[in-house]
Design an enzyme around this catalytic site. Structure first.
Site, PDB file in Angstrom:
ATOM      1  N   TYR A 163       4.835   4.608   5.201  1.00  0.00           N
ATOM      2  CA  TYR A 163       4.282   3.689   6.199  1.00  0.00           C
ATOM      3  C   TYR A 163       2.957   3.106   5.721  1.00  0.00           C
ATOM      4  O   TYR A 163       2.743   1.881   5.770  1.00  0.00           O
ATOM      5  CB  TYR A 163       4.093   4.426   7.523  1.00  0.00           C
ATOM      6  CG  TYR A 163       3.609   3.547   8.655  1.00  0.00           C
ATOM      7  CD1 TYR A 163       4.493   2.696   9.320  1.00  0.00           C
ATOM      8  CD2 TYR A 163       2.275   3.568   9.062  1.00  0.00           C
ATOM      9  CE1 TYR A 163       4.052   1.881  10.366  1.00  0.00           C
ATOM     10  CE2 TYR A 163       1.837   2.767  10.104  1.00  0.00           C
ATOM     11  CZ  TYR A 163       2.722   1.929  10.743  1.00  0.00           C
ATOM     12  OH  TYR A 163       2.290   1.128  11.775  1.00  0.00           O
ATOM     13  N   THR A 165       1.824   2.795   2.724  1.00  0.00           N
ATOM     14  CA  THR A 165       2.051   1.912   1.583  1.00  0.00           C
ATOM     15  C   THR A 165       2.612   0.568   2.033  1.00  0.00           C
ATOM     16  O   THR A 165       2.178  -0.494   1.563  1.00  0.00           O
ATOM     17  CB  THR A 165       3.022   2.564   0.584  1.00  0.00           C
ATOM     18  OG1 THR A 165       2.462   3.812   0.134  1.00  0.00           O
ATOM     19  CG2 THR A 165       3.270   1.675  -0.623  1.00  0.00           C
TER      20      THR A 165
END
Length: 259
Positions: A163, A165
């Protein structure tokens, strides 16, 4: 033009992905109240139709629900074509659809990793590409990507590398598109919400009281946000009030990232 008139969206057409409920629905309601016709592009057509009827009844604007999987390029392109066919233009796009999977990096399957990246990052790219082509032809438009404060910091204690990233990628996608498309009179910005309590996240909040307390203790305002607390910034970025704003990140997090 008065400053208040700059916030009006009369005769505008706005697409919001993932707007059948939660944050997307709340932002769609705000744009509709400002006068914009609304397109709800959501993978759940039943919920999208229900949200469309509710917003239509409340505001009187035209609301078009379209089943759209933001990871499917063909569906995305068809959605954009349908909007042009119905309304003849697209003024505003909110890339809101997204998911979270809390899973330790060393245990996360590649399939789960890819699912998060596909929806949260590849989705905004595909939708922006399809809609951006229409806006380039029009020589105008406003795109608002919903990223997250998780794109700026690594949240704790939950494990969510995928998430974080994906949302960091959304922020850089925003800056890149803003740089490329400014010459076409297209603004591209991103809202980075903090912890928000919606109908989708409410069960998680109720079942993870200790983690939620940790989040609240780390937030200067001491609480999660409400969907309606994104409406003001959403309207600002969609409207002429933000005519000299592009490539910017707007955190709405109760002060979480201030520490």
């Amino acid at each position: 033009m008065s400053v208040l008139n700059k916030f009006k969206l009369d005769s505008k057409v706005s697409i919001i992905t993932g707007a059948a409920m939660g944050l997307g629905k709340s932002m769609a309601q705000a744009l509709a109240e400002a006068g914009s016709d609304i397109v709800i592009a959501d993978i759940n057509l039943k919920e999208a139709k229900a949200a469309a009827e509710e917003i239509r009844n409340q505001t009187g604007v035209k609301v078009l629900p379209i089943k759209t999987d933001v990871t499917n390029e063909n569906e995305v392109n068809l959605m954009a074509d349908k909007v042009i066919e119905r309304f003849e233009k697209i003024d505003v796009l909110f890339n809101n659809a997204g998911i979270t999977i809390h899973e330790k990096a060393e245990e996360m399957s590649f399939a789960d990793w890819k699912k998060v990246i596909d929806i949260n990052l590849n989705g905004p790219f595909l939708v922006s590409k399809a809609v951006g082509k229409k806006m380039i032809q029009q020589k105008s438009g406003s795109i608002v990507n919903i990223s997250s404060m998780s794109g700026l910091i690594a949240n704790t204690p939950q494990p969510q590398s995928s998430y974080n990233t994906s949302k960091a990628g959304v922020i850089m996608l925003t800056k890149s598109l803003a740089s490329e498309w400014a010459k076409h009179n297209i603004k591209v910005n991103t809202i980075a919400p903090g912890y928000m309590q919606t109908e989708l996240t409410r069960p998680f909040y109720e079942e993870n009281a200790e983690m939620v307390k940790t989040w609240a203790d780390m937030t200067p305002m001491g609480r999660p946000g409400k969907p309606e607390e994104l409406q003001g910034i959403a309207l600002y970025l969609a409207s002429e009030a933000s005519s000299f704003v592009t490539g910017s990140v707007f955190t709405v997090d109760g002060g979480y990232t201030a520490w």
